[in-house]
Design an enzyme around this catalytic site. Structure first.
Site, PDB file in Angstrom:
ATOM      1  N   ASP A   1      -5.948  -4.857 -15.817  1.00  0.00           N
ATOM      2  CA  ASP A   1      -6.259  -4.989 -14.394  1.00  0.00           C
ATOM      3  C   ASP A   1      -5.437  -6.162 -13.876  1.00  0.00           C
ATOM      4  O   ASP A   1      -5.692  -7.308 -14.245  1.00  0.00           O
ATOM      5  CB  ASP A   1      -7.759  -5.249 -14.215  1.00  0.00           C
ATOM      6  CG  ASP A   1      -8.162  -5.453 -12.764  1.00  0.00           C
ATOM      7  OD1 ASP A   1      -7.270  -5.463 -11.881  1.00  0.00           O
ATOM      8  OD2 ASP A   1      -9.372  -5.610 -12.511  1.00  0.00           O
TER       9      ASP A   1
ATOM     10  N   ASN B   1       4.478  -2.280 -10.871  1.00  0.00           N
ATOM     11  CA  ASN B   1       4.325  -1.188  -9.920  1.00  0.00           C
ATOM     12  C   ASN B   1       2.962  -1.179  -9.232  1.00  0.00           C
ATOM     13  O   ASN B   1       2.858  -0.738  -8.085  1.00  0.00           O
ATOM     14  CB  ASN B   1       4.552   0.147 -10.653  1.00  0.00           C
ATOM     15  CG  ASN B   1       4.038   1.326  -9.853  1.00  0.00           C
ATOM     16  OD1 ASN B   1       4.653   1.727  -8.869  1.00  0.00           O
ATOM     17  ND2 ASN B   1       2.906   1.869 -10.256  1.00  0.00           N
TER      18      ASN B   1
ATOM     19  N   SER C   1       8.768  -3.307  -0.993  1.00  0.00           N
ATOM     20  CA  SER C   1       8.754  -2.426   0.175  1.00  0.00           C
ATOM     21  C   SER C   1       9.691  -2.983   1.227  1.00  0.00           C
ATOM     22  O   SER C   1       9.915  -4.192   1.297  1.00  0.00           O
ATOM     23  CB  SER C   1       7.334  -2.350   0.746  1.00  0.00           C
ATOM     24  OG  SER C   1       7.335  -1.777   2.037  1.00  0.00           O
TER      25      SER C   1
ATOM     26  N   TYR D   1      -0.203  -6.380   4.043  1.00  0.00           N
ATOM     27  CA  TYR D   1       0.746  -5.721   3.140  1.00  0.00           C
ATOM     28  C   TYR D   1       2.131  -6.355   3.264  1.00  0.00           C
ATOM     29  O   TYR D   1       2.788  -6.647   2.259  1.00  0.00           O
ATOM     30  CB  TYR D   1       0.800  -4.225   3.469  1.00  0.00           C
ATOM     31  CG  TYR D   1       1.608  -3.412   2.492  1.00  0.00           C
ATOM     32  CD1 TYR D   1       1.097  -3.078   1.238  1.00  0.00           C
ATOM     33  CD2 TYR D   1       2.882  -2.949   2.825  1.00  0.00           C
ATOM     34  CE1 TYR D   1       1.830  -2.327   0.345  1.00  0.00           C
ATOM     35  CE2 TYR D   1       3.626  -2.192   1.936  1.00  0.00           C
ATOM     36  CZ  TYR D   1       3.097  -1.879   0.699  1.00  0.00           C
ATOM     37  OH  TYR D   1       3.833  -1.131  -0.184  1.00  0.00           O
TER      38      TYR D   1
END
Length: 235
Positions: A62, A89, A143, A159
């Site tokens: 985790d 990832n 991203s 995010y």
């Protein structure tokens, strides 16, 4: 591919891009460690790949729990004694439609815990295995939202900040590491997955291909850079 690259680890490997990364690495001859915080889903995913005669094993990890990461590193060291490729990832997308200052602080905190502190603690825990052999390739799945230019527009603030910080971490670690160890970040694009949703234009396989070339770069390859589809892009 260098002959001595044999062991790879993928966080959040039980579904989406992570699962495809595990599969493609195994198809290319890697011994792959699939990690997931959910033991049932992780075992199931690894078993499915093993049935295709791929060399995949499962280790519970985790990324939001430092002790879980530490235990996973001990297991990998005992089982393999090395790690050649590490792909961070695992990630979450918890933003709703609220502005950053209006959302519950727990949304930002939870996002940073998984998307930034997760990779940070994973890198810290597994780096000794790479330093021991003076070789390693680390890839942070980031991203386009992590680019500084994206901070000029409101929306998905938690995010965006988490990926901006992840990109910064990539560059800082690149400046510190020695030997033939490299770390880079990749924007996989908008991918059809549990996170990306069904209308996303890219498949997990396309995303995996855009990431995996960094797993086998030579000693003259890039370090501390940000890529999309094999091309360097601005932070």
């Amino acid at each position: 591919m260098a002959k001595d690259i044999i062991v790879a680890l993928v966080t959040g490997g039980n579904r989406g891009i992570g699962y495809e990364l595990v599969k493609q690495l195994a198809l290319n001859g890697f011994k792959v460690i699939l990690t997931s915080r959910d033991p049932e889903k992780g075992h199931e995913a690894a078993q499915k790949l093993k049935e295709s005669n791929l060399e995949v094993s499962f280790v519970k990890m985790d990324v939001g729990n430092q002790e879980s990461i530490r235990q996973a590193a001990i297991i990998v060291n005992e089982r393999y004694g090395r790690l050649d490729v590490l792909i961070n990832n695992a990630g979450v997308y918890l933003d709703g439609n609220d502005k950053l200052l209006n959302m519950a602080p727990s949304i930002l905190e939870g996002t940073m815990a998984t998307n930034f502190f997760g990779p940070y603690h994973v890198i810290r825990s597994f780096m000794p295995l790479m330093e021991k052999q003076g070789y390693g390739r680390m890839i942070n799945v980031s991203s386009e939202y992590g680019a500084m230019s994206e901070m000029s527009y409101q929306g998905v603030g938690a995010y965006k900040l988490s990926k901006l910080a992840l990109n910064g971490l990539t560059r800082l670690v690149a400046a510190e590491i020695k030997g033939d160890i490299k770390i880079n970040a990749v924007d996989p694009g908008w991918v059809s997955s549990d996170m990306g949703g069904p209308s996303a234009p890219r498949t997990p396989r396309q995303a995996a291909e855009s990431i995996l070339w960094l797993a086998t770069i030579g000693p003259e390859g890039p370090n501390g850079e940000f890529f999309r589809d094999g091309k360097r892009i601005d932070w």
